[in-house]
Design a protein around this motif. Sequence first.
Motif, mmCIF file in Angstrom:
data_model
loop_
_atom_site.group_PDB
_atom_site.id
_atom_site.type_symbol
_atom_site.label_atom_id
_atom_site.label_comp_id
_atom_site.label_asym_id
_atom_site.label_seq_id
_atom_site.Cartn_x
_atom_site.Cartn_y
_atom_site.Cartn_z
ATOM 1 N N GLY A 170 127.682 66.255 -49.432
ATOM 2 C CA GLY A 170 127.319 67.630 -49.765
ATOM 3 C C GLY A 170 126.557 68.336 -48.658
ATOM 4 N N SER A 171 126.011 67.583 -47.700
ATOM 5 C CA SER A 171 125.316 68.201 -46.557
ATOM 6 C C SER A 171 126.343 68.768 -45.587
ATOM 7 C CB SER A 171 124.463 67.163 -45.818
ATOM 8 O OG SER A 171 123.509 66.604 -46.671
ATOM 9 N N GLU A 172 125.963 69.813 -44.878
ATOM 10 C CA GLU A 172 126.871 70.413 -43.898
ATOM 11 C C GLU A 172 126.884 69.662 -42.578
ATOM 12 O OE1 GLU A 172 126.580 74.621 -43.439
ATOM 13 O OE2 GLU A 172 126.418 74.944 -45.602
ATOM 14 N N SER A 173 125.745 69.036 -42.233
ATOM 15 C CA SER A 173 125.666 68.297 -40.973
ATOM 16 C C SER A 173 124.369 67.500 -40.953
ATOM 17 C CB SER A 173 125.709 69.253 -39.775
ATOM 18 O OG SER A 173 124.535 70.047 -39.754
ATOM 19 N N ILE A 174 124.209 66.719 -39.903
ATOM 20 C CA ILE A 174 122.943 66.054 -39.606
ATOM 21 C C ILE A 174 122.696 66.271 -38.124
ATOM 22 C CG2 ILE A 174 124.047 63.800 -39.270
ATOM 23 C CD1 ILE A 174 121.429 62.553 -40.394
ATOM 24 N N ASP A 175 121.487 66.657 -37.777
ATOM 25 C CA ASP A 175 121.173 66.977 -36.386
ATOM 26 C C ASP A 175 120.947 65.716 -35.562
ATOM 27 O OD1 ASP A 175 121.293 69.734 -36.783
ATOM 28 O OD2 ASP A 175 119.165 69.869 -37.321
ATOM 29 N N TRP A 176 121.061 65.870 -34.248
ATOM 30 C CA TRP A 176 120.656 64.802 -33.337
ATOM 31 C C TRP A 176 119.192 64.512 -33.629
ATOM 32 C CZ3 TRP A 176 124.629 62.585 -31.235
ATOM 33 C CH2 TRP A 176 125.730 63.332 -30.827
ATOM 34 N N GLY A 177 118.811 63.276 -33.578
ATOM 35 C CA GLY A 177 117.412 62.918 -33.800
ATOM 36 C C GLY A 177 117.034 62.831 -35.276
ATOM 37 N N GLN A 184 125.732 45.797 -48.367
ATOM 38 C CA GLN A 184 125.465 47.230 -48.421
ATOM 39 C C GLN A 184 126.717 47.965 -47.953
ATOM 40 O OE1 GLN A 184 121.995 48.184 -46.132
ATOM 41 N NE2 GLN A 184 121.320 49.697 -47.594
ATOM 42 N N CYS A 185 127.344 48.708 -48.876
ATOM 43 C CA CYS A 185 128.609 49.375 -48.585
ATOM 44 C C CYS A 185 128.457 50.894 -48.660
ATOM 45 C CB CYS A 185 129.685 48.923 -49.575
ATOM 46 S SG CYS A 185 130.027 47.158 -49.483
ATOM 47 N N PHE A 186 129.285 51.586 -47.887
ATOM 48 C CA PHE A 186 129.233 53.045 -47.813
ATOM 49 C C PHE A 186 130.629 53.619 -47.974
ATOM 50 C CE2 PHE A 186 125.484 51.556 -45.775
ATOM 51 C CZ PHE A 186 124.517 52.477 -46.095
ATOM 52 N N TRP A 187 130.692 54.816 -48.540
ATOM 53 C CA TRP A 187 131.927 55.575 -48.635
ATOM 54 C C TRP A 187 131.616 57.007 -48.238
ATOM 55 C CZ3 TRP A 187 129.437 53.514 -52.894
ATOM 56 C CH2 TRP A 187 128.803 54.429 -53.720
ATOM 57 N N MET A 188 132.633 57.801 -48.040
ATOM 58 C CA MET A 188 132.456 59.142 -47.494
ATOM 59 C C MET A 188 132.732 60.249 -48.525
ATOM 60 S SD MET A 188 131.336 58.680 -44.457
ATOM 61 C CE MET A 188 131.658 60.113 -43.456
ATOM 62 N N GLN A 189 132.464 59.962 -49.800
ATOM 63 C CA GLN A 189 132.679 60.957 -50.852
ATOM 64 C C GLN A 189 131.832 62.195 -50.581
ATOM 65 O OE1 GLN A 189 131.850 59.541 -54.791
ATOM 66 N NE2 GLN A 189 132.588 61.401 -55.754
ATOM 67 N N ASP A 190 132.457 63.368 -50.672
ATOM 68 C CA ASP A 190 131.798 64.674 -50.491
ATOM 69 C C ASP A 190 131.200 64.881 -49.104
ATOM 70 O OD1 ASP A 190 132.410 65.383 -53.146
ATOM 71 O OD2 ASP A 190 130.571 64.422 -53.880
ATOM 72 N N MET A 191 131.609 64.091 -48.124
ATOM 73 C CA MET A 191 131.101 64.248 -46.761
ATOM 74 C C MET A 191 131.897 65.316 -46.025
ATOM 75 S SD MET A 191 128.450 62.350 -46.083
ATOM 76 C CE MET A 191 128.440 62.190 -44.302
ATOM 77 N N GLN A 192 131.194 66.098 -45.189
ATOM 78 C CA GLN A 192 131.810 67.180 -44.422
ATOM 79 C C GLN A 192 131.935 66.846 -42.932
ATOM 80 O OE1 GLN A 192 132.735 69.860 -46.349
ATOM 81 N NE2 GLN A 192 131.904 68.623 -48.015
ATOM 82 N N PHE A 193 131.396 65.690 -42.533
ATOM 83 C CA PHE A 193 131.333 65.367 -41.104
ATOM 84 C C PHE A 193 131.295 63.848 -40.942
ATOM 85 C CE2 PHE A 193 127.224 66.133 -42.981
ATOM 86 C CZ PHE A 193 126.474 65.033 -42.599
ATOM 87 N N PRO A 194 131.725 63.338 -39.787
ATOM 88 C CA PRO A 194 131.665 61.896 -39.539
ATOM 89 C C PRO A 194 130.237 61.453 -39.204
ATOM 90 C CG PRO A 194 132.564 63.006 -37.640
ATOM 91 C CD PRO A 194 132.358 64.065 -38.696
ATOM 92 N N ILE A 195 129.985 60.159 -39.364
ATOM 93 C CA ILE A 195 128.663 59.600 -39.073
ATOM 94 C C ILE A 195 128.804 58.255 -38.368
ATOM 95 C CG2 ILE A 195 127.441 60.741 -40.974
ATOM 96 C CD1 ILE A 195 127.753 58.127 -42.588
#
Length: 159
Positions: free
Chosen positions: A67-74, A88-99
């Motif tokens: 749901g976030s639009e982005s994450i900044d450097w730092g 510990q597992c992760f999925w990209m549901q509702d993500m708008q950007f890669p991480i």
Amino acid sequence: MHSGQQGRVSYRLVAWVLCAAFAVATIVGLQLTKPEPLPMPRAEVRGTLFELTIAEDEAAQAKGLGGSESIDWGQAMLFPRSDDFARQCFWMQDMQFPIDIIWLNSESRAVQLLEDFSPESYPDTECGPEGTSHALELRAGSVQRYGIRLDDHVLLTLR
């Protein structure tokens, strides 16, 4: 004026001056001794500081950066591992950007790195190795930009 009355007046004046001086000193002292604000939670790896948001409960961990639009450097999001899960597992549901994701062991050393985890990968999951204690989600490209490698120590300052 009678000398007894003069004595009472001067005692009252001295008492008033002392009370006023005490009040001023107390106010000034309180302003000078304001507590330091608590430091922001942060992570440091290879000399780079990341301001942390902590996904402290199950709901926050399930949502993550979704749901976030982005994450900044730092900036990074920290996921403390719940004892309920072996991995510990992760999925990209509702993500708008890669991480990028860094999984950490109990000594805060990077034990697995995942770069450029794409929103298009949903509903697939990516899991860290068993025994990880934390994971960090960072802006895609952070692992490359900051030269983060396996076995790097991540210093976590949580409060």
